[in-house]
Motif scaffolding. Structure first.
Motif, PDB file in Angstrom:
ATOM      1  N   ILE A 187       0.840  -1.206   0.000  1.00  0.00           N
ATOM      2  CA  ILE A 187       0.000   0.000   0.000  1.00  0.00           C
ATOM      3  C   ILE A 187       0.868   1.247   0.000  1.00  0.00           C
ATOM      4  CG2 ILE A 187      -1.576   1.337   1.470  1.00  0.00           C
ATOM      5  CD1 ILE A 187      -2.878  -1.386   2.231  1.00  0.00           C
TER       6      ILE A 187
ATOM      7  N   CYS B 167       0.614   3.972  -2.992  1.00  0.00           N
ATOM      8  CA  CYS B 167       0.201   5.335  -2.662  1.00  0.00           C
ATOM      9  C   CYS B 167       1.275   6.344  -3.053  1.00  0.00           C
ATOM     10  CB  CYS B 167      -0.104   5.455  -1.167  1.00  0.00           C
ATOM     11  SG  CYS B 167      -1.643   4.675  -0.681  1.00  0.00           S
TER      12      CYS B 167
ATOM     13  N   THR C 112      -4.235   0.689  -5.075  1.00  0.00           N
ATOM     14  CA  THR C 112      -4.155   0.694  -3.608  1.00  0.00           C
ATOM     15  C   THR C 112      -5.416   0.102  -2.998  1.00  0.00           C
ATOM     16  OG1 THR C 112      -2.762   2.670  -3.640  1.00  0.00           O
ATOM     17  CG2 THR C 112      -3.855   2.155  -1.582  1.00  0.00           C
TER      18      THR C 112
ATOM     19  N   MET D  53      -1.568   5.234   4.088  1.00  0.00           N
ATOM     20  CA  MET D  53      -2.328   5.667   2.914  1.00  0.00           C
ATOM     21  C   MET D  53      -2.519   7.179   2.904  1.00  0.00           C
ATOM     22  SD  MET D  53      -5.210   2.638   2.690  1.00  0.00           S
ATOM     23  CE  MET D  53      -5.866   3.163   1.106  1.00  0.00           C
TER      24      MET D  53
END
Length: 908
Positions: A421, A425, A433, A455
């Motif tokens: 992730i 991102c 994502t 995130m």
């Protein structure tokens, strides 16, 4: 490991070192033989052993002294706990209590949790019996202080104990120090140890070792060393484990001389280093960049007969990899593998990370295959290491393949998904994502607050602010609650995008949610308010932080100071620098760099010298930014030789100079006409592969041009354009100024045309140069054309432009236009200088307008501007011709005064 002192009987613990008794605190405090006269000394010594044992077992019985004339300890305790202490309580106790023995008093005190009640009872018994308390009563009272964490009268109690010859029990001493540690009052814990020594008590061995360990873990090496030295002073034998603890904390803090001194001390104490100490030295010295020293310890442990274990090898391999010495790490890893049947997973993971960091992913995958060949399934940690490195190298597709491949060997964990992730991102791949996040939930793993924080932070940094806000608003639906980090990331993201009001509203939501903002959040708000021109709001944030009793850290104060300087608040910036010390902090390299940079930009470069040496005296180690700032300050202050010296020092200290460094020194040398040295530096920078920018080339063009070396200036311009660099307006202005100075006005006009063809927009200074050039060669009409073109392009003439034009029109004899221009300049708020006044006076005088010239002459004197002799002579001639004798007399008097002043100046 317990010392001999702690395993001995408590009789030894109750004795103190011989001292002269201090001033007594009660009527009986000085009676040191009272207990001996009453035959209680041996009894009380035995009682101390008994009581100490009960403390350690937690038994609440009082033993043989439980009953006192039919009154039990529990009855007395019920009376004490029945209400507030007062005359009624004392009366009831007097009726039933009698004269208790030491064990009974101890039993009552041991059950007290309220220090006030315990102290009142303690003093009441003392006053009632007229006898001093035994050691166990005093120790019980200190135990109440420790458990209740109230130390108001600790020093007084310890002083009374010292006078009476009582000792503090080991267990009580340990509990006392531990209570401070649990309250996170390490300074007070150290102070208590000093207090015990002040009254000649011998603190428990375990109290020292516990405190030293906690101080070391908390990054307080100096305090830990003080306690260590105090242990030795009172005769405790220190062991290799304590030395190891101290060496670790000093080495990790970069205080290598102190760490090495402690190593030498182990030898002087005839303590043999063990494998743990060697491993600590390898790890700690390696982490602070002393790779060769770490190597030395690794080889030394072998010569001392130790066999390196997994920790030894892995620590040394990690140190080598961090230093970029991959080949040596590979050799050491292979050496380790030859001696082991079962591979060390941690060493494999370290090597995999090393190969990945170097971009050698094929070798990293070979290690995974090697693990399988040896019968070991690669762990999720090994795969996570590879994924982390692939993410740092931006190899997204390879990372996805590894992510799918790892599922055959190891089940991805939350960290695995967080790595993926994070990578997606950072690349701004929002849809991918969300897919990884959904896969995570399908696998039975749910995003935690760390996932959400990653995130939001990465999306903010990649400019996907709307997506970050959407995740934040939907966080509760995923079973997560935003924490302070979540809020902080989004507040910073909003602020950087200019949405400072939204950032502040989110800050208020953070407060409403019960989160306490830290310095990171306040730093972000201050920086972003200043960055977007809201300096007053930035100041308000700092005041609000102070009102919330959030102490600023050094990063916040450095940022705040830097912002105020950039906002033009020079004195405020100075004040913040001084405030750093008021907050109990020491300015670091960044603090001084920000101060010097701010002062240099504000025209106070001369202060660089003093601040530079103040920074050196404080022990600040200059980094690349600090060198660049100081070098710039020295150049602006005219101390170019010192700047040149610092450039050489910078290279010697392992900080490669940047284009900014070279550009600053080249510009400094060019400004003082040392062009040959500047050009040598220019060539040196190119030979080092440094990509030079337009600013550096422009400095050389300006320097060569001012010395009239036009051909060399042209060559520099040509080289710059061959490098693909486009001259900016400053570059063209430098070249045109040089041409005008050499009266090559036609060449200057050609440059001006080339400048416009290359889409470089002229500025006010450009037109001023051309107007001045045209006037010099008496092309006044051409100068007037440039004047009109300049205004047509919306450029506002400055005082130099007006002066040049007024002078040109005056010399042309167009006095009416020159006068109109002069009045227009003043009407627009301009302040004429001496040059414009003299040009107008001389022009009017030569045009036979003596009285108009005289009026300007009077205005010039009123404004305090200097009138030169040539102007006065022209005006005097014009006035005499017009028979304006009174005015001529005044001008003649001014001319005589000027002559006297010049004669006096020559005489001096």
């Amino acid at each position: 490991m317990r010392s001999d002192e702690e395993t001995s009987s408590s009789v030894a613990c109750t004795t103190t070192l011989p001292v002269a008794p201090p001033r007594c605190h009660s009527a009986w405090a000085g009676n040191r033989v009272f207990r001996r006269k009453n035959g209680n000394f041996l009894q009380n010594s035995r009682l101390a052993i008994s009581c100490n044992r009960r403390f350690s077992t937690g038994n609440h019985q009082v033993g043989g002294g439980e009953e006192q004339k039919g009154v039990s300890v529990d009855q007395v305790c019920r009376i004490l706990n029945g209400g507030p202490w007062g005359p009624d309580t004392e009366r009831v106790l007097s009726e039933i209590h009698g004269k208790p023995n030491a064990e009974f008093i101890y039993g009552v005190l041991k059950q007290q949790k309220d220090l006030n009640l315990g102290l009142n009872y303690f003093r009441w018994v003392e006053n009632t019996t007229g006898e001093p308390h035994a050691s166990e009563a005093y120790n019980s009272l200190i135990m109440i202080m420790a458990t209740s964490r109230r130390y108001d009268c600790l020093e007084k109690i310890l002083e009374e104990m010292s006078v009476l010859g009582h000792g503090i029990w080991n267990l009580v001493c340990i509990e006392l120090v531990t209570s401070f540690i649990k309250s996170r009052k390490l300074k007070q814990a150290v102070d208590v140890m000093h207090l015990l020594r002040k009254f000649k008590f011998r603190p428990a061995f375990s109290a020292y070792t516990t405190l030293i360990g906690v101080l070391a873990d908390s990054g307080e090496p100096e305090s830990a060393l003080t306690m260590f030295q105090q242990m030795q002073e009172i005769g405790y034998e220190v062991n290799i484990q304590l030395f190891t603890t101290l060496i670790r904390v000093f080495a990790r803090g970069g205080k290598l001389d102190a760490a090495l001194s402690l190593l030498d001390e182990t030898k002087s104490n005839s303590l043999e280093a063990d494998l743990v100490l060697y491993n600590v030295c390898i790890d700690c010295f390696g982490k602070v960049g002393k790779v060769d020293m770490a190597w030395k310890f690794f080889h030394e442990l072998k010569t001392q007969g130790f066999k390196p274990d997994d920790v030894s090898y892995t620590s040394m391999i990690r140190v080598l990899l961090k230093a970029g010495r991959l080949s040596e790490a590979v050799v050491l890893f292979e050496e380790m593998e030859q001696e082991r049947k079962i591979p060390c997973a941690y060493a494999y993971n370290t090597m995999i990370m090393g190969y990945g960091s170097a971009g050698m992913f094929d070798d990293a995958f070979k290690l995974l295959d090697q693990l399988r060949e040896k019968g070991c399934i690669p762990s999720v940690v090994a795969y996570n290491s590879i994924l982390t490195c692939l993410g740092k190298k931006g190899k997204f597709d390879e990372a996805l393949n590894v992510f799918e491949e790892m599922k055959k060997d190891a089940k991805p964990n939350v960290s695995t998904y967080n790595i993926m992730i994070d990578m997606l991102c950072s690349l701004g791949k929002v849809e991918a994502t969300y897919k990884i996040r959904d896969d995570m939930e399908t696998a039975g793993l749910f995003p935690n607050v760390l996932t959400v924080n990653i995130m939001i932070d990465r999306l903010c940094k990649s400019g996907k602010l709307d997506e970050a806000c959407k995740i934040f608003e939907g966080i509760s639906l995923k079973g997560c609650t935003p924490d302070a980090v979540t809020y902080g990331s989004l507040i910073d993201g909003l602020g950087k995008m200019g949405k400072v009001d939204e950032a502040y509203r989110l800050f208020e939501r953070m407060l409403d949610a019960g989160h306490t903002p830290n310095c990171v959040v306040y730093t972000s708000l201050i920086r972003n308010f200043f960055r977007h021109g809201r300096k007053e709001d930035g100041h308000k944030i700092y005041k609000e932080m102070s009102s919330r009793r959030c102490p600023p850290d050094l990063t916040l104060l450095n940022t705040y100071m830097d912002c105020t300087f950039k906002a033009g608040e020079v004195e405020k910036g100075r004040a913040i620098f001084e405030h750093i010390r008021d907050c109990g902090l020491s300015p670091d390299t960044y603090s001084y760099s920000a101060l010097i940079h701010g002062l240099t930009k504000a025209g106070h470069a001369r202060e660089t010298y003093k601040l530079f040496y103040a920074m050196k005296d404080q022990g600040c180690v200059l980094d690349r930014r600090a060198y660049n700032v100081v070098i710039d300050g020295f150049c602006k202050a005219g101390k170019v030789d010192k700047a040149y010296q610092l450039l050489e020092e910078m290279k010697a200290q392992g900080h490669p100079p940047t284009v900014v460094t070279y550009g600053t020194v080249i510009d400094g040398l060019a400004k003082i006409d040392r062009l040959d040295e500047a050009y040598m530096l220019f060539e040196e920078a190119k030979s080092l592969g440094i990509v030079l920018n337009v600013v550096v080339y422009s400095s050389l063009i300006d320097g060569f041009g001012k010395l009239g070396r036009i051909d060399e200036a042209y060559l520099i311009m040509e080289e710059m354009m061959q490098k693909g660099l486009t001259p900016n307006v400053y570059t063209w202005n430098c070249l045109m100024h040089a041409l005008v100075k050499a009266q090559e006005i036609n060449e200057a006009l050609v440059c001006f045309q080339s400048m416009k063809e290359m889409k470089c927009t002229p500025n006010t200074y450009t037109y001023t140069i051309l107007i001045n050039g045209c006037c010099r060669v008496q092309k006044y009409n051409k100068a007037f054309v440039f004047w009109q073109e300049m205004q047509k392009n919306g450029l506002v003439p400055n005082v130099v432009t007006y002066t040049t034009m007024i002078s040109g029109l005056s010399k042309l004899g167009n006095i009416s236009e020159a006068s109109k221009l002069f009045e227009k300049f003043k009407a627009n708020g301009g302040i004429p200088d001496s040059v414009s006044f003299n040009a107008l006076i001389e022009g009017m005088s030569n045009a036979n307008r003596p009285m108009d010239a005289y009026k300007v002459f009077e205005e010039t004197r009123i404004r305090g501007c200097k009138i030169n002799a040539k102007t006065c002579m022209a005006l005097l001639d014009a006035l005499n011709k017009a028979e304006c004798l009174e005015q001529a007399a005044i001008v003649g008097a001014v001319l005589k005064e000027m002559a006297k002043s010049q004669h006096a100046a020559r005489s001096l």
